[in-house]
Motif scaffolding. Structure first.
Motif, PDB file in Angstrom:
ATOM      1  N   TYR A  64     -95.131  67.346  93.334  1.00  0.00           N
ATOM      2  CA  TYR A  64     -96.453  67.303  92.717  1.00  0.00           C
ATOM      3  C   TYR A  64     -96.757  65.902  92.194  1.00  0.00           C
ATOM      4  N   GLY A  65     -95.754  65.263  91.614  1.00  0.00           N
ATOM      5  CA  GLY A  65     -95.949  63.892  91.133  1.00  0.00           C
ATOM      6  C   GLY A  65     -96.289  62.951  92.275  1.00  0.00           C
ATOM      7  N   ASP A  66     -95.632  63.144  93.416  1.00  0.00           N
ATOM      8  CA  ASP A  66     -95.935  62.317  94.589  1.00  0.00           C
ATOM      9  C   ASP A  66     -97.365  62.579  95.077  1.00  0.00           C
ATOM     10  N   GLU A  67     -97.787  63.850  95.015  1.00  0.00           N
ATOM     11  CA  GLU A  67     -99.150  64.176  95.431  1.00  0.00           C
ATOM     12  C   GLU A  67    -100.181  63.553  94.490  1.00  0.00           C
ATOM     13  N   VAL A  68     -99.870  63.487  93.214  1.00  0.00           N
ATOM     14  CA  VAL A  68    -100.766  62.802  92.278  1.00  0.00           C
ATOM     15  C   VAL A  68    -100.841  61.329  92.663  1.00  0.00           C
ATOM     16  N   GLY A  69     -99.678  60.733  92.975  1.00  0.00           N
ATOM     17  CA  GLY A  69     -99.644  59.320  93.352  1.00  0.00           C
ATOM     18  C   GLY A  69    -100.445  59.018  94.603  1.00  0.00           C
ATOM     19  N   SER A  72    -103.775  63.278  96.265  1.00  0.00           N
ATOM     20  CA  SER A  72    -104.007  64.653  96.714  1.00  0.00           C
ATOM     21  C   SER A  72    -104.270  65.593  95.547  1.00  0.00           C
ATOM     22  N   ILE A  73    -103.656  65.307  94.405  1.00  0.00           N
ATOM     23  CA  ILE A  73    -103.866  66.087  93.186  1.00  0.00           C
ATOM     24  C   ILE A  73    -104.412  65.129  92.141  1.00  0.00           C
ATOM     25  N   MET A  74    -105.465  65.566  91.471  1.00  0.00           N
ATOM     26  CA  MET A  74    -106.079  64.702  90.447  1.00  0.00           C
ATOM     27  C   MET A  74    -106.339  65.519  89.194  1.00  0.00           C
TER      28      MET A  74
END
Length: 79
Positions: A64-69, A72-74
């Motif tokens: 999830y942290g990678d997706e925020v980076g 993809s997730i905000m």
């Protein structure tokens, strides 16, 4: 595109929690080894199962942290 401050904080929090889970699982594995050496194999196996659950959670949080980076997730701004 650079991350907003709230998204930077979210990413940092997710990776920090993943790291905490990893550290906890490592410590629990040490406890499981001591339990096994003391003859409490059933207890040791129970602790190992807990570690496996924690490790899966660690992987999800890090992902999830990678997706925020990657954007993809905000984090939505608060109203």
């Amino acid at each position: 595109m650079p991350l907003t401050k709230p998204n930077q904080e979210l990413r940092r929090d997710l990776h920090g929690l993943a790291s905490d889970l990893k550290w906890s699982a490592i410590e629990l594995m040490r406890i499981a080894a001591r339990l096994s050496q003391a003859g409490s194999e059933a207890d040791a196996q129970a602790v190992i199962r807990i570690c496996q659950v924690m490790q899966a959670g660690e992987d999800r949080l890090a992902g999830y942290g990678d997706e925020v980076g990657s954007g993809s997730i905000m984090r939505k701004p608060l109203p």
